[in-house]
Structures are given as C-alpha cells and as structure tokens.
Design a protein around this motif. Structure first.
Motif, mmCIF file in Angstrom:
data_model
loop_
_atom_site.group_PDB
_atom_site.id
_atom_site.type_symbol
_atom_site.label_atom_id
_atom_site.label_comp_id
_atom_site.label_asym_id
_atom_site.label_seq_id
_atom_site.Cartn_x
_atom_site.Cartn_y
_atom_site.Cartn_z
ATOM 1 N N SER A 1 54.335 37.094 32.836
ATOM 2 C CA SER A 1 53.024 36.695 32.331
ATOM 3 C C SER A 1 52.085 36.226 33.431
ATOM 4 N N TYR A 2 52.616 35.909 34.610
ATOM 5 C CA TYR A 2 51.753 35.432 35.694
ATOM 6 C C TYR A 2 50.704 36.476 36.060
ATOM 7 N N ALA A 3 51.146 37.733 36.182
ATOM 8 C CA ALA A 3 50.205 38.793 36.552
ATOM 9 C C ALA A 3 49.164 38.987 35.458
ATOM 10 N N THR A 4 49.589 38.940 34.205
ATOM 11 C CA THR A 4 48.635 39.166 33.125
ATOM 12 C C THR A 4 47.669 37.997 32.970
ATOM 13 N N PHE A 5 48.118 36.770 33.293
ATOM 14 C CA PHE A 5 47.192 35.640 33.297
ATOM 15 C C PHE A 5 46.162 35.810 34.409
ATOM 16 N N GLY A 6 46.617 36.274 35.568
ATOM 17 C CA GLY A 6 45.669 36.579 36.644
ATOM 18 C C GLY A 6 44.696 37.667 36.237
ATOM 19 N N MET A 7 45.190 38.658 35.487
ATOM 20 C CA MET A 7 44.313 39.731 35.012
ATOM 21 C C MET A 7 43.267 39.204 34.040
ATOM 22 N N LEU A 8 43.651 38.226 33.229
ATOM 23 C CA LEU A 8 42.700 37.608 32.314
ATOM 24 C C LEU A 8 41.532 37.013 33.106
ATOM 25 N N LEU A 9 41.858 36.211 34.124
ATOM 26 C CA LEU A 9 40.804 35.588 34.929
ATOM 27 C C LEU A 9 40.017 36.644 35.713
ATOM 28 N N GLY A 10 40.726 37.659 36.220
ATOM 29 C CA GLY A 10 40.049 38.709 36.976
ATOM 30 C C GLY A 10 39.079 39.500 36.131
ATOM 31 N N ALA A 11 39.478 39.819 34.897
ATOM 32 C CA ALA A 11 38.606 40.587 34.009
ATOM 33 C C ALA A 11 37.380 39.780 33.596
ATOM 34 N N LEU A 12 37.586 38.478 33.283
ATOM 35 C CA LEU A 12 36.462 37.647 32.874
ATOM 36 C C LEU A 12 35.502 37.396 34.028
ATOM 37 N N GLY A 13 36.033 37.312 35.243
ATOM 38 C CA GLY A 13 35.177 37.045 36.394
ATOM 39 C C GLY A 13 34.583 38.274 37.039
ATOM 40 N N SER A 14 35.051 39.455 36.629
ATOM 41 C CA SER A 14 34.602 40.673 37.308
ATOM 42 C C SER A 14 33.123 40.960 37.072
ATOM 43 N N GLY A 15 32.634 40.663 35.853
ATOM 44 C CA GLY A 15 31.231 40.948 35.565
ATOM 45 C C GLY A 15 30.269 40.168 36.432
ATOM 46 N N PRO A 16 30.354 38.811 36.439
ATOM 47 C CA PRO A 16 29.450 38.034 37.283
ATOM 48 C C PRO A 16 29.582 38.363 38.769
ATOM 49 N N LEU A 17 30.818 38.584 39.241
ATOM 50 C CA LEU A 17 31.003 38.890 40.657
ATOM 51 C C LEU A 17 30.427 40.259 40.999
ATOM 52 N N THR A 18 30.579 41.215 40.085
ATOM 53 C CA THR A 18 30.027 42.548 40.309
ATOM 54 C C THR A 18 28.504 42.508 40.413
ATOM 55 N N ASP A 19 27.885 41.605 39.665
ATOM 56 C CA ASP A 19 26.432 41.443 39.754
ATOM 57 C C ASP A 19 25.988 41.095 41.170
#
Length: 450
Positions: A75-93
């Motif tokens: 679950s560690y990787a999938t928890f990281g994916m949760l944060l990565g997916a939520l943060g990808s939009g603002p960072l991509t901006d």
C-alpha cells in the motif's frame, strides 16, 4: 484533436494554418500516443513488479517479510500514487505537462533503484512510497495529453490504446518475475526498473511536444506556434484558465464529481488488489508458483485485448455504459477465480476477467474526460485518479489482511463485491453528468466532447 480557429481573418494567411490537415493531426496524435505509451509501459512494470516478485520476497528468510506486512508494504506505493495524482494538476500548471512526465518518470526510476538496494523493509517501503509519487503523477497527465491531441471521434480508442501499455507492463513484470526470481533474486527486478531514466526520459525530452493548450494558457504563444508549425497542425483557441478542484463542485457538478470518485475508488481497489495478490491467492488455491505467475501474464494479456475492444465500443456507445457493463462482467469473472477448476478452464476465466477488469477503470477516466470541459479536464481526471487511489491503497492492504488470516478464498469475493460497487456508482455518475452537460449546453457554457 479538436481544432478551433481563434480569428479566421487573422489566421487564413498564416502558414501554420495552411499546412493543417487531418493527416497532420493524426500524425501528431500518433506521436503523442507512442511516446506516452512507452512511459506508461514502464509505469506499469514498476507498479506491478511488486506483486510479481512478492512470492520470492515472502520466501526470502533474510528479509523477514510476513503476509500481513506485505499487504501494508504494497500500500505504500499506492498511497504515494494518491498524493502524486492529487498534486500532479497544480504542479503541471507550473512546469508543463511534458516536464511533469519527465519528472514523474525520473522519480519512479530512481526510487526503483532504492528498492533494489534497500538494506531493510523500512528503506524498501520508503522507496515504494517515493516511486508511487512518480507513478501517480504520470498517468493522469499522460491521459490528458492523449485526450487533448486525439482526433475527433477517436478519443476513447486512443485512451484505451494508451492503457494497453499498463497491461503490457504487467505482462513484462510477471515475465521478469518468472525469469529472475530463481536465478537472480527479487532485487534484480527492481534494478531493471531504473532503465526508464536512461531510455524513456531522453525520448520524451527530445520528441514529445508540449501541450498547446498549456502553452497558450501560459502566454507562451511563440512556443505554441513553433510546435504547431513543426507538426503542421492548427493552434487551438485560447481556453479558460485551468480550474481548481473546487470548480468541480460548482454549477451542479458536485454530484457527478463525487459519484465518479466513488466509481474510481471501487475500480482501483479492484485493480490493485487483484494485481498485487493474484499470484499469492492462486498459490493458496493449490496452484504452483509457475502457474500462479502465469496467471498474472494471462490476466494482463486479457487487459490489452479489453482496452482495444472497450475503446472502440465506447466511441460508439459512450464510455459510461461500457464502464458499467465491464465492471459487472468483472464481478462475475473475479468471483469465479475462487472456484477451483481445471487448469485450462482457469486460464480462460483469468483471461476473460482481465478483458473486463482493467478496461472498466480506464473507461471511468474516459468518461471523465468527455464530461468536463477543456479547462476542467486535467483537474477532473487528476482528482478522480487521486481519490481513487484510496481504493488502490485499501486493495493491497485488505488482501494482506485476508491472506494473513488464511482467508484467501474470501479475497475473490471481496474484490468481486468491489466491482459491483463500481458498477452502481459509474451508472449514477453517468446519469448525473449527462444532466449537468444538458444544463451547461442550455446555458451556452462550453462543454467537453460527449
């Protein structure tokens, strides 16, 4: 790619506009899909390699890994994916879609090296968490890029084609597990996970064009014109500024948004739970290690076939009904895996389960891209993927708890129930988003392609 002319009088003599053609648009779409396919392939390998080598890790006495701890570790990787997916939009901006793909690929490649060299379970878990940040940030952006550049009437097909890379990554991961575990040990598989840093990143940097919509939104018109000129396509109209997640709850959108999130939660719980624990659960059902890993290859082969079929069907009938039907059929297939059958029959059931399992979740993403306008699309996809990661975190953990308690047979029932859950919510989301689209059109608001 939907091409829109900002000002016909100003653009009709522009050489970029004169060189625009359907062939140019298709060529650019093919380039974008090909490059994104490669990085998503490596994403899939990195994601699924843990499940592929988990039997070897559990058999390694020096590692001291228990089944209960293995579920938490997964679950560690999938928890990281949760944060990565939520943060990808603002960072991509801030950095752009192309740079986000480069950064995400770099992160999960380096993290794979950390896992390979990890001296302890704690370090390994940290490496998987960091890998998840990169994996979670990559997929929503790759999906958005493909949706943006897709020719009219081909969006769902190209999204499905892109996601075949994930299943190809699962096949490659399982193949690496079969090849490497006995001869070289589980660590060797994670060393191979460093390769994207030297293969994919240079190709993305050299050949992948930046999103034209991003360049225009950031006022980088000269760069946008250069990209359009290089590929012989037309500049899209200036879109509204990218919207925040809060915009997904305005104007009656809160209902479809929440329902799509619930559907994504159920779908990703199913996908990550099954991919992490399928070999181990099948060993618990009495199959040997070779057959158990072969099931992982077969289910991902089914996933590739399912992506291509689902994309074509969805372009004709819509992504929502296809996602709902596919989830319902997944529930049947996964439940049947808990029934001990002759080996040949089991392989057929595993293949058919893969046909529907992975493409069902992909069609949720496709439905989201079609039900939100250009300014909201990346945020909507990123939020659906991000919230869905709670299911991706829960799936491996839940499987670990069931395995530790000796209830591996119940794992198939629980995952089948998750597919039923996703079926209900994707149908409700489709109904609510259809109403919201109709209201937006009546008010003269811009909407995405249906």
């Amino acid at each position: 790619m939907k091409l829109i002319v900002d000002n016909h009088e100003n653009n009709k003599h522009d050489p970029v506009m004169q060189r625009t053609s359907p062939r140019s648009s298709k060529n650019l779409a093919a380039l974008v899909v090909a490059i994104c396919w490669l990085v998503v392939l490596f994403d899939g390998v990195d994601l699924f390699i843990y499940g592929a080598v988990l039997p070897g890790m559990l058999d390694d006495p020096a590692l001291g890994l228990t089944k209960e701890a293995a579920g938490t570790l997964g679950s560690y990787a999938t928890f990281g994916m949760l944060l990565g997916a939520l943060g990808s939009g603002p960072l991509t901006d801030r950095i752009g879609r192309k740079m986000m793909i480069i950064a995400s690929t770099t992160v999960f490649s380096i993290a794979s090296g950390v896992c390979a060299a990890a001296p302890s379970l704690g370090t390994f878990g940290l490496g998987r968490f960091v890998a998840g940040l990169g994996l979670g940030g990559l997929l929503p952006i790759a999906l958005t890029m493909v949706a943006e550049f897709a020719p009219a009437g081909r969006r769902n097909l190209l999204i499905g084609s892109l996601m075949t890379a994930h299943q190809a990554g699962g096949i490659l991961a399982a193949t690496l597990g079969l090849w490497l575990l006995d001869s070289f040990g589980w660590r060797s598989a994670f060393w191979i996970g460093v390769l994207p840093l030297f293969v994919a990143v240079p190709l993305v940097a050299k050949f992948l064009p930046e999103s034209l919509s991003f360049l225009i939104a950031r006022g980088r018109l000269d760069e946008a014109r250069e990209v359009a000129s290089d590929h012989g396509v037309e500049l899209p109209a200036a879109a509204a500024a990218k919207k925040s997640t809060l915009s997904l709850f305005r104007g009656g959108r809160w209902q479809p948004t929440l329902l799509f999130w619930c559907a994504s939660f159920g779908g990703l719980l199913l996908v990550y739970g099954v991919n992490t624990w399928l070999p181990t659960m099948m060993r618990g059902e009495g199959y040997d290690l070779g057959s158990a890993l072969a099931f992982l290859i077969v289910i991902n082969l089914g996933g590739i076939a399912g992506m291509l079929v689902a994309g074509r069907v969805a372009d004709r009938f819509g992504a929502v009904p296809v996602a709902a039907a596919w989830f319902a059929l997944t529930a049947v297939g996964v439940y049947l895996l808990g029934v001990h059958m002759p080996l040949a029959v089991t392989f057929v059931v595993v293949f058919l389960a893969g046909v529907f399992l992975f493409s069902a979740q992909t069609m949720v993403y496709a439905a989201v891209t079609s039900r939100y306008d250009t300014a909201s699309r990346a945020t909507a996809v990123g939020s659906a993927a991000g919230i869905g990661r709670f299911g991706a975190v829960l799936g491996p953990w839940l499987g670990g708890q069931l395995m530790a308690a000796g209830n591996q047979g119940w794992g198939f029932t629980v995952f089948a129930a998750s597919a039923v859950f996703a079926t209900v919510f994707v149908l409700l989301a489709g109904l609510r988003s259809k109403e919201q689209l109709a209201l937006a059109e009546a008010a003269g608001e811009p909407v995405g392609a249906h």
